[in-house]
Enzyme design. Structure first.
Site, mmCIF file in Angstrom:
data_model
loop_
_atom_site.group_PDB
_atom_site.id
_atom_site.type_symbol
_atom_site.label_atom_id
_atom_site.label_comp_id
_atom_site.label_asym_id
_atom_site.label_seq_id
_atom_site.Cartn_x
_atom_site.Cartn_y
_atom_site.Cartn_z
ATOM 1 N N HIS A 37 29.633 33.861 44.771
ATOM 2 C CA HIS A 37 29.306 32.550 45.373
ATOM 3 C C HIS A 37 27.926 32.315 45.563
ATOM 4 C CE1 HIS A 37 33.384 33.406 47.506
ATOM 5 N NE2 HIS A 37 33.516 32.165 46.912
ATOM 6 N N ARG A 187 39.306 38.141 47.345
ATOM 7 C CA ARG A 187 40.541 38.773 47.446
ATOM 8 C C ARG A 187 40.454 40.250 47.097
ATOM 9 N NH1 ARG A 187 42.969 33.683 45.789
ATOM 10 N NH2 ARG A 187 44.532 33.230 47.302
#
Length: 280
Positions: A37, A187
Site C-alpha cells: 500500500h 490477509r
C-alpha cells in the site's frame, strides 16, 4: 493529515482542490496497510501535487461466509503510516455513510467480472466496481493507483473507467514482495508460521512458469502443467485457479506472448491468496 468521515465534506474538499488546479492522486484501500500500500502512496506522491487515500472495508465485496468480520482493522496505525508518507486527506467513512438505507444501485462489468476471482467469488467484483465508482465520483482524482496483485480487479476497473467515461488515469503499480518472494497482502496476517511457508509455493510456481517462458516455451497448456507440477509438491493448499489469460479481457490465451497475465489463486488453510505476473 485531514481525516474525513462524511461524503459531503469529502466532496467539498476535493472540489476545492480541483478548483485550485491541484493534481490529485488517489489510493483507495481497505486498511491493514503494508509496504505494498505504501508503495502506491509513494508513487502517487511522486506524480501528483496532493495524495488522497481512503480506508473502507467494503461489505459489498465479501460474500456470505467470507472474512468481512475478521478482516484486519488497524486504523490508528494505518493513519500514522499514511501521515508519515505525506497523505493530505484520508476518507474513512462507515458503511452507513457509503450505503445509506435504501441504496440498491450496483455496478457490474459482465464477462470480465465473472472471470478468475469473479468466478471464484460471485459478486466480489461487482462490490469492487460499485465502491470504486462511488469513490471516483466523490473524490474525482486525476490519477488512481492500484496494485498489480489484484489483476482481475484492475481489468474490471479499466473497463468500467472506459465505459462510464471517468476522467482519470488508472495507474497499475508493481507487486511488492517479502524477501522470500511472498506477495504482500493484508490477509498474510491470517497465516500460521507453517502456512506462511506453504504459501511460498504460489511464487515458486509462477517463477517456474516465468523461467520456462524465458527459455522459449510459449504454449499455455505446457506452461500451466509446469505450474501445476510445482503446486502439487506442496501440502496444505487447495488451488483455486492457475490461468494464462489476456490481461484486459481475462480470457484464456493459447500462447504466452508479451503482456499476457499468468495468475494463481489458492487456499492456504482457510486463507485465500492470489499472485501473478505479466509476461515480459
Amino acid at each position: 493529515m485531514q481525516i474525513v468521515k462524511s461524503i459531503a465534506e469529502m466532496q467539498s474538499i476535493c472540489r476545492n482542490l480541483r478548483t485550485q488546479g491541484i493534481t490529485m492522486g488517489f489510493v483507495p484501500t481497505m486498511g491493514a496497510l503494508h509496504k505494498g500500500h505504501l508503495s502506491l502512496i509513494q508513487r502517487a506522491r511522486s506524480e501528483c501535487k496532493t495524495v488522497v487515500a481512503s480506508i473502507f472495508v467494503n461489505p459489498l465485496q465479501f460474500a456470505p461466509g467470507e472474512d468481512f468480520a475478521q478482516y484486519p482493522r488497524t486504523f490508528e496505525e494505518d493513519c500514522r503510516q499514511l501521515e508519515s508518507e505525506g497523505v493530505a486527506v484520508l476518507f474513512a467513512p462507515d458503511a452507513t455513510e457509503m450505503y445509506p438505507n435504501g441504496a440498491v444501485t450496483t455496478i457490474t462489468v459482465p464477462g470480465i467480472g465473472d472471470r478468475l476471482d469473479g468466478a471464484s467469488r460471485p459478486g466480489h467484483l461487482t462490490g469492487v466496481a460499485t465502491v470504486v465508482a462511488k469513490l471516483f465520483h466523490l473524490v474525482a482524482p486525476h490519477r488512481a493507483y492500484f496494485g498489480q496483485k489484484d489483476a482481475a480487479q484492475l481489468a474490471v476497473l479499466r473497463q468500467m473507467i472506459q465505459d462510464l467515461n471517468f476522467d482519470l488515469e488508472l495507474v497499475s503499480c508493481a507487486i511488492v514482495r517479502d524477501a522470500d518472494g511472498l506477495a504482500l497482502s493484508s490477509r498474510n496476517k491470517y497465516l500460521s508460521v507453517l502456512e506462511r511457508e506453504q504459501a511460498l509455493v504460489l511464487h515458486r510456481a509462477l517463477t517456474k512458469i516465468e523461467q520456462s517462458i524465458a527459455e522459449g516455451e510459449r504454449h499455455s497448456s505446457t506452461l500451466l502443467q509446469i505450474g501445476r507440477n510445482t503446486l502439487e509438491t506442496a501440502t496444505g493448499i487447495r488451488v483455486d485457479y492457475l490461468a494464462i489469460v489476456d490481461a484486459r479481457s481475462l480470457l484464456p490465451v493459447a500462447t504466452a506472448e508479451r503482456g499476457v497475465l499468468v495468475a494463481v489463486a489458492a487456499f492456504i488453510g482457510r486463507t485465500r491468496l492470489i499472485d501473478n505476473f505479466l509476461v515480459a
